[in-house]
Scaffold this active site. Structure first.
Site, PDB file in Angstrom:
ATOM      1  N   THR A  12     -89.932 -73.419 -26.763  1.00  0.00           N
ATOM      2  CA  THR A  12     -90.894 -73.755 -25.704  1.00  0.00           C
ATOM      3  C   THR A  12     -91.386 -72.507 -24.968  1.00  0.00           C
ATOM      4  OG1 THR A  12     -89.987 -75.957 -25.451  1.00  0.00           O
ATOM      5  CG2 THR A  12     -91.134 -75.081 -23.552  1.00  0.00           C
ATOM      6  N   SER A  53     -86.746 -74.919 -32.233  1.00  0.00           N
ATOM      7  CA  SER A  53     -85.393 -74.632 -32.722  1.00  0.00           C
ATOM      8  C   SER A  53     -84.848 -75.749 -33.599  1.00  0.00           C
ATOM      9  CB  SER A  53     -84.444 -74.290 -31.573  1.00  0.00           C
ATOM     10  OG  SER A  53     -84.242 -75.390 -30.724  1.00  0.00           O
ATOM     11  N   THR A  86     -84.598 -74.075 -26.737  1.00  0.00           N
ATOM     12  CA  THR A  86     -83.363 -74.390 -26.011  1.00  0.00           C
ATOM     13  C   THR A  86     -82.509 -75.454 -26.703  1.00  0.00           C
ATOM     14  OG1 THR A  86     -84.505 -76.055 -24.666  1.00  0.00           O
ATOM     15  CG2 THR A  86     -84.388 -73.813 -23.782  1.00  0.00           C
ATOM     16  N   ASP A  87     -83.132 -76.243 -27.620  1.00  0.00           N
ATOM     17  CA  ASP A  87     -82.383 -77.360 -28.211  1.00  0.00           C
ATOM     18  C   ASP A  87     -81.149 -76.915 -28.989  1.00  0.00           C
ATOM     19  OD1 ASP A  87     -84.268 -79.025 -27.118  1.00  0.00           O
ATOM     20  OD2 ASP A  87     -85.326 -79.416 -28.993  1.00  0.00           O
TER      21      ASP A  87
HETATM   22  N1  ASP Z   1     -88.171 -78.206 -28.484  1.00  0.00           N
HETATM   23  C1  ASP Z   1     -87.904 -76.896 -27.957  1.00  0.00           C
HETATM   24  C2  ASP Z   1     -87.070 -76.092 -28.932  1.00  0.00           C
HETATM   25  O1  ASP Z   1     -85.863 -76.156 -28.900  1.00  0.00           O
HETATM   26  C3  ASP Z   1     -87.253 -77.033 -26.671  1.00  0.00           C
HETATM   27  C4  ASP Z   1     -87.202 -75.753 -25.915  1.00  0.00           C
HETATM   28  O2  ASP Z   1     -87.380 -74.659 -26.407  1.00  0.00           O
HETATM   29  O3  ASP Z   1     -86.934 -75.872 -24.722  1.00  0.00           O
HETATM   30  O4  ASP Z   1     -87.628 -75.385 -29.700  1.00  0.00           O
END
Ligand code: ASP
Length: 325
Positions: A12, A53, A86-87
């Site tokens: 993100t 991710s 973050t995932d």
């Molecule tokens: N969907 C995103 C990912 O993990 C979530 C994020 O980066 O916060 O790539």
């Protein structure tokens, strides 16, 4: 000036809304990620990939690990920052913590809001991560996760909320420190350990237990060539009694089983005398995750099996928890 190597992987932090695709997708490159930031260490940037991710494979993780390890070995590099979705960020962080043996910090960061949203947190998180990577007091702490001005140890950190900016937490431990303006403050230090491996064994799975669940998935995994299974078991690491015969037989046939807990913190050991508790799992020859989450214990087993075919060495990387008093 201190130099920090920056590896970008997507997430993100690199996303903005794309009308054609009907939602946010990774688009920002290094130049956009760094735009508007000043008064920070000199950055040497490497664009590794630009993916959510959830799209990362084990090969991506190993490629990120190889690049981070190569960069951190360069004398001019004070530390490495990795931008990441973050995932699954905590898993990449733990893999780096476990397999890159360097006193220099490797700092992972990301964002919870895209660059199209009001209050995009990517720039502040990246600035904080760059500061931590350059800070002498962040050395010898292994891989760190820095978001929302908190500094977390890779071993304990987890994404605890689906949308909050304060999503990264270290349940049972708390953050190691904080970024306060341009100051990096460390409150306590962690002991880390390294598994020296040059590959991951990919055939390792993760099963989460729930009340009344049958053990058929474990049987399927055993029959489909899986080398190891992490059971995210109940409470202090307990399984329903009807799982025990399959667990005993699977271990006897050479499947590695690591018991973690589905609780967000705490180690797995107990003094219960009923079927399926710690005593039975020890007798069956299971290994224990020592407080690691199931997802991180899976990576640890992959690294251990990749490092050595020797059962005693693999067991040595999963020491039994001390017996309950
Ligand atoms: N969907 C995103 C990912 O993990 C979530 C994020 O980066 O916060 O790539």
């Amino acid at each position: 000036m201190t130099r920090v190597a920056l590896i970008t992987t997507g997430g993100t932090i690199a996303m903005r809304h794309d009308a054609a695709q009907g939602g946010a997708v990774p688009q920002l490159g290094v130049r956009e990620l760094l735009s508007g930031l000043s008064g920070l260490p000199e950055v040497e940037a490497h664009e590794f990939c630009n993916l959510p991710s959830a799209h990362l494979t084990l090969d991506h993780l190993w490629g990120i690990r190889r690049l981070a390890r190569d960069l951190i070995q360069q004398d001019e590099t004070a530390g490495v920052v990795i931008t990441h979705g973050t995932d699954t960020l905590e898993e990449t962080a733990y893999l780096l913590d476990l397999t890159v043996d360097s006193p220099k910090p490797i700092v992972l960061t990301g964002a919870m809001r895209t660059a199209s949203e009001v209050g995009y947190d990517g720039s502040a998180n990246l600035a904080a991560a760059l500061r931590v990577a350059a800070a002498p007091q962040a050395r010898e702490l292994g891989a760190l996760v820095v978001l929302n001005d908190a500094i977390h140890a890779a071993r304990w950190v987890t994404k605890a909320h689906t949308t909050s900016l304060d999503t990264f937490q270290s349940p049972g431990w708390g953050p190691l420190g904080r970024v306060n303006g341009d100051a990096v403050e460390i409150g306590y230090r962690v002991q880390r350990d390294i598994i020296p491996t040059e590959r991951l064994e990919p055939h390792v799975g993760l099963l989460r237990l729930a009340v009344g669940q049958d053990e058929s998935l474990l049987r399927v995994m055993r029959q489909s060539g899986t080398w190891g299974v992490v059971l995210e078991a109940l409470g202090g690491g307990r399984v329903p009694p009807w799982w025990m015969p399959t667990i005993v037989e699977a271990i006897q046939q050479g499947l590695w089983i690591v018991v973690a807990s589905r609780c967000p913190s705490g180690t797995v050991h107990d003094r219960y005398g009923y079927v399926g508790a710690h005593r039975d799992l020890v007798a069956a020859g299971a290994l224990f995750s020592n407080g690691l989450s199931g997802a991180k214990a899976r990576l640890r087993l992959m690294a251990a099996l990749g490092a050595s075919p020797d059962a005693a060495r693999v067991r040595g990387w999963f020491p039994l928890p001390s017996p309950a008093g």
